[in-house]
Design a protein around this motif. Sequence first.
Motif, PDB file in Angstrom:
ATOM      1  N   ARG A  79      13.155  31.427  41.056  1.00  0.00           N
ATOM      2  CA  ARG A  79      12.037  32.266  41.690  1.00  0.00           C
ATOM      3  C   ARG A  79      12.091  31.809  43.494  1.00  0.00           C
ATOM      4  NH1 ARG A  79       8.978  27.493  38.856  1.00  0.00           N
ATOM      5  NH2 ARG A  79       8.457  28.737  36.875  1.00  0.00           N
ATOM      6  N   ARG A  80      12.533  31.450  43.645  1.00  0.00           N
ATOM      7  CA  ARG A  80      13.224  31.328  45.639  1.00  0.00           C
ATOM      8  C   ARG A  80      13.884  32.089  45.934  1.00  0.00           C
ATOM      9  NH1 ARG A  80      13.132  25.272  45.450  1.00  0.00           N
ATOM     10  NH2 ARG A  80      15.395  25.238  45.257  1.00  0.00           N
ATOM     11  N   LEU A  81      14.661  32.244  44.634  1.00  0.00           N
ATOM     12  CA  LEU A  81      15.710  34.039  45.291  1.00  0.00           C
ATOM     13  C   LEU A  81      14.704  35.224  44.389  1.00  0.00           C
ATOM     14  CD1 LEU A  81      19.144  32.423  43.404  1.00  0.00           C
ATOM     15  CD2 LEU A  81      18.488  32.849  45.737  1.00  0.00           C
ATOM     16  N   GLY A  82      13.735  34.940  44.617  1.00  0.00           N
ATOM     17  CA  GLY A  82      13.459  36.084  44.267  1.00  0.00           C
ATOM     18  C   GLY A  82      13.125  37.048  42.637  1.00  0.00           C
ATOM     19  N   LEU A  83      13.442  36.063  41.818  1.00  0.00           N
ATOM     20  CA  LEU A  83      12.948  36.276  40.641  1.00  0.00           C
ATOM     21  C   LEU A  83      12.331  35.650  39.321  1.00  0.00           C
ATOM     22  CD1 LEU A  83      17.530  35.663  40.310  1.00  0.00           C
ATOM     23  CD2 LEU A  83      16.612  38.181  40.761  1.00  0.00           C
ATOM     24  N   THR A  84      12.321  36.432  38.463  1.00  0.00           N
ATOM     25  CA  THR A  84      10.731  36.081  37.581  1.00  0.00           C
ATOM     26  C   THR A  84      11.635  35.062  36.740  1.00  0.00           C
ATOM     27  OG1 THR A  84       9.963  37.960  37.199  1.00  0.00           O
ATOM     28  CG2 THR A  84       9.901  36.714  35.351  1.00  0.00           C
ATOM     29  N   ALA A  85      11.229  33.629  36.474  1.00  0.00           N
ATOM     30  CA  ALA A  85      11.202  32.657  35.991  1.00  0.00           C
ATOM     31  C   ALA A  85      10.348  32.370  35.282  1.00  0.00           C
ATOM     32  CB  ALA A  85      12.665  31.771  36.432  1.00  0.00           C
ATOM     33  N   ALA A  86      10.983  32.424  33.583  1.00  0.00           N
ATOM     34  CA  ALA A  86       9.713  31.813  33.227  1.00  0.00           C
ATOM     35  C   ALA A  86      10.342  30.339  32.176  1.00  0.00           C
ATOM     36  CB  ALA A  86       9.039  32.219  32.392  1.00  0.00           C
ATOM     37  N   GLY A  87      11.305  30.538  32.095  1.00  0.00           N
ATOM     38  CA  GLY A  87      12.038  30.357  30.591  1.00  0.00           C
ATOM     39  C   GLY A  87      13.819  29.598  31.026  1.00  0.00           C
ATOM     40  N   TRP A  88      14.624  29.323  29.808  1.00  0.00           N
ATOM     41  CA  TRP A  88      16.127  29.458  29.760  1.00  0.00           C
ATOM     42  C   TRP A  88      16.037  30.913  29.310  1.00  0.00           C
ATOM     43  CZ3 TRP A  88      18.845  31.224  26.379  1.00  0.00           C
ATOM     44  CH2 TRP A  88      17.646  30.630  24.748  1.00  0.00           C
ATOM     45  N   GLN A  89      15.820  31.449  29.146  1.00  0.00           N
ATOM     46  CA  GLN A  89      16.219  32.724  29.095  1.00  0.00           C
ATOM     47  C   GLN A  89      16.602  33.743  30.273  1.00  0.00           C
ATOM     48  OE1 GLN A  89      13.879  31.717  27.648  1.00  0.00           O
ATOM     49  NE2 GLN A  89      13.806  32.101  25.366  1.00  0.00           N
ATOM     50  N   ASP A  90      15.676  33.825  31.337  1.00  0.00           N
ATOM     51  CA  ASP A  90      15.564  34.342  32.942  1.00  0.00           C
ATOM     52  C   ASP A  90      17.389  33.477  33.089  1.00  0.00           C
ATOM     53  OD1 ASP A  90      13.281  35.859  32.549  1.00  0.00           O
ATOM     54  OD2 ASP A  90      12.385  33.809  32.766  1.00  0.00           O
ATOM     55  N   ALA A  91      16.792  32.469  33.360  1.00  0.00           N
ATOM     56  CA  ALA A  91      18.454  31.914  33.720  1.00  0.00           C
ATOM     57  C   ALA A  91      20.001  32.278  33.116  1.00  0.00           C
ATOM     58  CB  ALA A  91      18.479  30.146  33.445  1.00  0.00           C
ATOM     59  N   ALA A  92      19.373  32.458  31.586  1.00  0.00           N
ATOM     60  CA  ALA A  92      20.944  33.215  30.588  1.00  0.00           C
ATOM     61  C   ALA A  92      20.733  34.446  31.594  1.00  0.00           C
ATOM     62  CB  ALA A  92      20.220  33.560  29.510  1.00  0.00           C
ATOM     63  N   ARG A  93      19.970  35.677  31.835  1.00  0.00           N
ATOM     64  CA  ARG A  93      20.134  36.709  32.161  1.00  0.00           C
ATOM     65  C   ARG A  93      20.799  36.510  33.360  1.00  0.00           C
ATOM     66  NH1 ARG A  93      15.620  38.091  29.116  1.00  0.00           N
ATOM     67  NH2 ARG A  93      13.600  37.157  30.587  1.00  0.00           N
ATOM     68  N   ALA A  94      19.587  35.966  33.931  1.00  0.00           N
ATOM     69  CA  ALA A  94      20.933  35.593  35.655  1.00  0.00           C
ATOM     70  C   ALA A  94      21.850  35.075  35.586  1.00  0.00           C
ATOM     71  CB  ALA A  94      19.961  34.951  36.647  1.00  0.00           C
ATOM     72  N   LEU A  95      22.210  34.684  34.964  1.00  0.00           N
ATOM     73  CA  LEU A  95      24.221  34.136  34.541  1.00  0.00           C
ATOM     74  C   LEU A  95      24.531  34.961  34.174  1.00  0.00           C
ATOM     75  CD1 LEU A  95      25.711  32.044  34.803  1.00  0.00           C
ATOM     76  CD2 LEU A  95      25.369  30.932  32.661  1.00  0.00           C
ATOM     77  N   VAL A 135      23.895  38.681  34.340  1.00  0.00           N
ATOM     78  CA  VAL A 135      24.299  39.409  35.767  1.00  0.00           C
ATOM     79  C   VAL A 135      25.654  38.732  36.983  1.00  0.00           C
ATOM     80  CG1 VAL A 135      23.238  40.797  37.964  1.00  0.00           C
ATOM     81  CG2 VAL A 135      22.056  40.835  35.134  1.00  0.00           C
ATOM     82  N   ALA A 136      24.998  37.729  37.610  1.00  0.00           N
ATOM     83  CA  ALA A 136      26.338  37.155  37.714  1.00  0.00           C
ATOM     84  C   ALA A 136      27.947  36.964  37.430  1.00  0.00           C
ATOM     85  CB  ALA A 136      25.737  35.755  38.100  1.00  0.00           C
ATOM     86  N   LEU A 137      28.006  37.122  36.507  1.00  0.00           N
ATOM     87  CA  LEU A 137      29.133  36.965  36.137  1.00  0.00           C
ATOM     88  C   LEU A 137      29.480  37.991  35.614  1.00  0.00           C
ATOM     89  CD1 LEU A 137      29.099  34.004  33.105  1.00  0.00           C
ATOM     90  CD2 LEU A 137      29.727  33.979  34.997  1.00  0.00           C
ATOM     91  N   ALA A 138      28.611  39.700  35.437  1.00  0.00           N
ATOM     92  CA  ALA A 138      29.024  40.283  35.368  1.00  0.00           C
ATOM     93  C   ALA A 138      29.714  40.982  36.584  1.00  0.00           C
ATOM     94  CB  ALA A 138      28.929  41.337  34.625  1.00  0.00           C
ATOM     95  N   VAL A 139      28.790  41.068  38.179  1.00  0.00           N
ATOM     96  CA  VAL A 139      29.431  41.212  39.013  1.00  0.00           C
ATOM     97  C   VAL A 139      30.737  40.490  39.594  1.00  0.00           C
ATOM     98  CG1 VAL A 139      28.454  41.002  42.008  1.00  0.00           C
ATOM     99  CG2 VAL A 139      26.818  42.088  40.100  1.00  0.00           C
TER     100      VAL A 139
END
Length: 644
Positions: A568-584, A586-590
């Motif tokens: 959330r501090r990074l400006g991302l939507t975070a409601a559950g572990w699924q959001d963390a998985a999506r962020a991970l 994206v980061a690995l793809a980058v």
Amino acid sequence: MSLMAGPWARGRAAIERLPREARDTLFLLTVIGGIVALQVARLPGWTSALTAAVLVWRGWLAWKARPLPRWPWRVALTVLAVALTVMTHRTLLGPDAGVTLIVVLLALKTLELRARRDAYVVFFLAFFTLLTPLLSSQSLATALGTLLAVWGLLTALVLAHLPLGRPPVWQAARTAGAQALAGAPVMALLFALFPRLPPLWGIPTDTTIGRSGLSGQMQVGDVARLALDERVALRVAFPDGVPPREALYFRGPVLRVFDGRRWRPLHGPDAATDVPPALVREDAALHAAPAAPAWRYQITLEPTLRPWLPTLEWTPASPRLVAGAAAGIAPQSTPDGQWWLPRPVTDVLRYEGVAQPPQRLGTDAARLALQVDRELPPGYNPRTLAWAQALRREVGDASPRALMEAVLRHLRDGGYRYTLEPGVYGRDTADEFWFDRRAGFCEHIASAFVIALRAMDIPARVVTGYQGGERNPVDGLWTVRHSDAHAWAEVWLPGEGWVRVDPTAWVSPDRTVSGERLAPPPGPVAAALVRVDPRLLASVRALWDAANQRWNDWILDYGPTRQLDLLRRLGLTAAGWQDAARALGVALAVLATVGVLALAWRWPRRDPWQRWLARAARTWARAGVIYAPPLTPRRLLAAIAASG
């Protein structure tokens, strides 16, 4: 210095004279020994001894260039290891038996370390074994030891990939360190964004192994052994100021049922089951509303493998669990003021509470509710019972408070001592304390005091927990160690309810007022440290405790809630572990894209000599010179000479 220089120089010269294979083998064996040393405390004694013997044997064979043992030896040792594992753990399954077996098999695998393939098997088995210490501890010391072992294994792996020449070990270590640092950002990213799934984040621990900390029961001698343990039990932060030292009682199990040798709780996970139902009744007055002042506190509890939550007396409201694998679970309470969880505490746990010392507690308790606190088993401690009755007749028709104060005066003036080594008590522990030994640790004193009061028909019970501690000057936290384990008494007085009475304070006031601890006789290491400035040792320990607390704050307490807060501090939507998985993802793809682009940018770049050679070949090709690939200066020159 000169005395050490000779043996050190001779040993280094001897290692440098060894063949390359022997030197690398000895280095790998040293690393494996370090991996095993990380978990010696958890391994059976025979495992450590057998593993050490095999590693020393294998090192001697490498040093002397002797042939490796033939297969009958390896088979016999493997069968022996399996048999001893079954005898020790009664199974080959489970974490304890698995760790025991894999450690021995890792050592035995070095006995067939002949080809590079065998070396790779040892490497990967060692990496797998290195995970096992984390099953029982994720402390800072374990993490540092694991990091050092990983560096050593990577160094050995680099040496295995440099088969020619005699590369120095320090050079391979530098390469391994550089590779590890290059992968550190990816590891940090995985740590920060890998989804924290509560059912998986935290490994259950076998509760049958030996435990540190307070037990749910007390038998004379148990708490005295804990006084030798200087490990941290819990750390406490007081946001609004620290209470007086004499108020620093951290309440654990309340022991009310006595069978002559052992004290057990009436309620909770370790409750006695042989108490008549009529005596288990409780009166609601035992939870009368407490009064001000109030102290807010936050406790960081180290793993205890017990369900009890030590809380500052008196904490009427449920502690709030804020970090750890058990965060979110509602603690349960007992009518006598204990807090506990439905499962053991197997990792670092942080919780907050508010202590409100009562002015009145349980003043309206019915006599039947207090009957269990008067009970004594028949046939035990006859001299104490007779002395208590005589003292009651001597005091006369006095109140329970007057009788209690008479027993306390006898403690103070009777020549009793507070000692770490009272000796082994026999069947009648109270008789031995009052009339024979006149010496004991807090549990001996509290138990004998409660038995004497019960002999005069005064309700009393034993409370165990921690008392005191020390303030860490580095981070300001209050550090409580297992050596602060303590036992005291609670006495029910008419019109006053349950009153805390610490009989140890009447024998040794320094124990509860100034926090003075008993110390065991110094061993060889402790005797050597006597010459070191105590202030330096205290500073080093304070720094280490502060570093451990920071490790708990930043690493072990990084759970699902803090992970979502970071997103959330990074400006991302975070409601559950699924959001963390999506962020991970994206980061690995980058990162993968950046890596591919970097390789594509570096791919066309070749050695200048190769570019000049290719340019010359193209020039001669236009003149009709044909050469047979691959392109080399010698082939190009031969083609030019052949073309005339």
